[in-house]
Motif scaffolding. Structure first.
Motif, short mmCIF file in Angstrom:
data_model
loop_
_atom_site.label_atom_id
_atom_site.label_comp_id
_atom_site.label_asym_id
_atom_site.label_seq_id
_atom_site.Cartn_x
_atom_site.Cartn_y
_atom_site.Cartn_z
N THR A 86 0.80 -1.22 0.00
CA THR A 86 0.00 0.00 0.00
C THR A 86 0.84 1.28 0.00
N SER A 221 0.41 -0.51 -10.24
CA SER A 221 -0.71 -1.11 -9.51
C SER A 221 -1.50 -0.08 -8.72
N VAL A 222 -0.86 1.07 -8.38
CA VAL A 222 -1.58 2.13 -7.64
C VAL A 222 -1.93 3.29 -8.56
N THR A 258 -5.95 -5.27 -10.09
CA THR A 258 -5.30 -4.43 -9.09
C THR A 258 -6.07 -4.37 -7.78
N PRO A 261 -10.24 -0.79 -4.23
CA PRO A 261 -9.73 0.22 -3.30
C PRO A 261 -10.48 0.17 -1.97
N SER A 268 -8.17 -1.76 4.73
CA SER A 268 -7.14 -1.97 3.72
C SER A 268 -6.35 -3.24 3.99
N TYR A 432 -0.98 -6.44 -6.56
CA TYR A 432 -1.59 -5.71 -5.44
C TYR A 432 -1.58 -6.51 -4.14
#
Length: 499
Positions: A86, A221-222, A258, A261, A268, A432
């Motif tokens: 992350t 990936s982000v 991915t 969110p 998370s 991810y």
């Protein structure tokens, strides 16, 4: 005129960066990371007995001190995996190394065994995710056709590091000096200096991360495509010496899921973990977890107690008891209790033996890593596991210490699968959750080795023959389970790297 490719898959774009100077520099940084982790985790094998006289520790206290690194690893591996997935591989590795150096170096000033244990627990917490994250970062910056070799070589780095520690400890522990520090009321002696030496690679690793690139795969990936493309161009420029304008890629797509969110720490964290526990990733998570348990439970305890084993065999040979079986030699050597022997340092010959064995296995790993693409990593892993298992089962079948020693070294080659198995982890999971998956499977394996270490020491003392049958048999079974692993990923053609 250079014509920019409209859009490329990440693996194809990474392959176009070539393989050269950047990748070797990345491996050098990786060496400092792996050495930092190894030195902190394994340092207790040398510091605990060397500090016994000054800290006046009992056998129970020494065992508690020696167990701190594994407890630290189990406690925080999952946490570091989440942060790396992350927040980024580079940033988290830099923090890991910095914190590990601060806690590890501070242990050199410990006034008692409790403070030492707490600081070693903190330093091991800091480096808990280092191995997995270093593998992840290295793999995500290396073209696919070279990836398995580069990742597998990390086992050689780890083995050489543990062997190097044995050699370093010999001259340092033999230094005769003592400086009193009034404020802490301690004597700064050779074992404290050795502690500082062992903490140094963590500082080097932190500096290396400061000057490194972030993983371009993570950036994609982000959603940071522009930054990912900038990193890929940077890699291309370092490898080829050409201008970034010659890198024929204008757009890069990750080409994989991915994930969804999520907001907040716990949501998370769950989002990074839950996908590993349900289809389609559940099968690979369970299979790799089982394999990591077998590999670490079967082999890692022998790495931990190798100085003990080497010391026992050496003492038996010196007494002339070289016609006994391997286990009889250990029993005859360790009948005298540690309290009867006032020596608070490890035997020099035993440490040299540990170094030779470690370097021998590391050299074998380097050779196998160089030919892994020709043989196939799945075949390599299965072959190493089966050979190691058979060797472990046969150790008790001879009364020749030389043959038994050769079989022991052959059995311990199973440690090579620490790296070979990790190459599956970094390939079969999506980006991810990749770092989380590697950390989680490694944590399961290392957690099992905690039990293996205690079980092996008990068996070596009370039923040595059974120890080799249990651990050798389990290792052999692991080779059979290895047939269930996914087939090797086909390597990308090298032609693209020549453009």
């Amino acid at each position: 005129m250079v014509v920019k490719t409209n859009s490329l898959n990440f693996e194809e774009a990474l392959n176009l960066t070539g393989f050269g100077k950047f990748n070797f520099l990345m491996q050098l940084v990786n060496i400092s990371l792996i050495m930092g982790m190894a030195f902190e985790i394994v340092s207790v094998a040398y510091l605990v007995p060397a500090s016994a006289c000054e800290l006046n520790t009992t056998n129970f206290q020494q065992g508690f001190m020696a167990g701190m690194p594994l407890l630290g690893i189990i406690a925080t591996s999952h946490f570091w995996g989440y942060l790396a997935d992350t927040r980024g591989r580079r940033k988290i590795l830099a923090w890991c190394m910095s914190l590990a150096f601060l806690a590890g170096a501070s242990a050199a000033l410990s006034p008692d065994w409790i403070v030492f244990s707490v600081l070693k627990f903190l330093s091991s917490c800091a480096v808990a995710g280092t191995y997995a994250l270093a593998l992840t970062l290295l793999s995500e910056c290396t073209p696919q056709h070279r990836r398995a070799i580069m990742v597998a070589l990390t086992s050689s780095i780890f083995l050489c590091a543990t062997g190097l520690m044995a050699v370093i400890s010999i001259p340092v522990l033999q230094l005769k000096f003592s400086y009193y520090i009034p404020y802490l009321n301690i004597e700064f002696t050779s074992w404290r200096l050795l502690n500082l030496v062992f903490a140094t690679p963590c500082a080097l690793g932190a500096v290396g991360m400061y000057f490194s690139y972030e993983s371009p795969r993570f950036l994609l990936s982000v959603g940071e495509e522009a930054k990912a493309l900038k990193v890929l161009k940077g890699i291309y420029m370092i490898n080829t010496g050409k201008s970034g304008d010659d890198y024929n890629v204008s757009s890069v797509v990750l080409g994989e899921d991915t994930g969804k969110p999520s907001n907040g720490f716990w949501s998370s964290l769950v989002a990074q973990t839950v996908p590993l526990m349900k289809p389609p990733l559940l099968k690979n998570t369970l299979l790799l977890s089982v394999m990591f348990v077998i590999v670490y439970f079967g082999i890692n305890p022998f790495l931990t107690w190798l100085p003990y084993i080497a010391d026992g065999v050496m003492k038996a040979i010196e007494r002339g008891d070289d016609n006994l079986s391997f286990c009889d030699m250990l029993r005859s050597s360790h009948n005298e209790t540690a309290t009867e022997n006032k020596d608070c340092s490890l035997n020099s010959f035993a440490m040299v033996t540990v170094f030779v064995i470690s370097v021998t296995i590391a050299a074998l790993n380097t050779i196998l890593s160089a030919i892994i693409n020709y043989i196939g990593r799945k075949r390599m892993l299965i072959g190493v596991q089966l050979v190691a298992g058979i060797a472990g089962l046969c150790i008790n079948l001879t009364s020749s210490w030389m043959v038994s020693t050769i079989l022991l070294v052959a059995f311990m080659t199973g440690v090579l699968n620490f790296g070979f198995l990790s190459t599956f982890s970094v390939d079969i999971f999506p980006t991810y959750v990749k770092a989380m998956a590697v950390c989680l499977t490694l944590m399961v394996g290392r957690g099992s080795s905690v039990f293996g270490i205690n079980i092996l020491k008990h068996l070596l003392v009370y039923d040595c023959e059974l120890a080799f049958y249990i651990f050798g048999g389990l290792t052999f079974v692991g080779g059979l389970i290895g047939f269930l692993l996914p087939a090797d990923t086909k390597t990308v053609s090298k032609k693209a790297t020549e453009t």
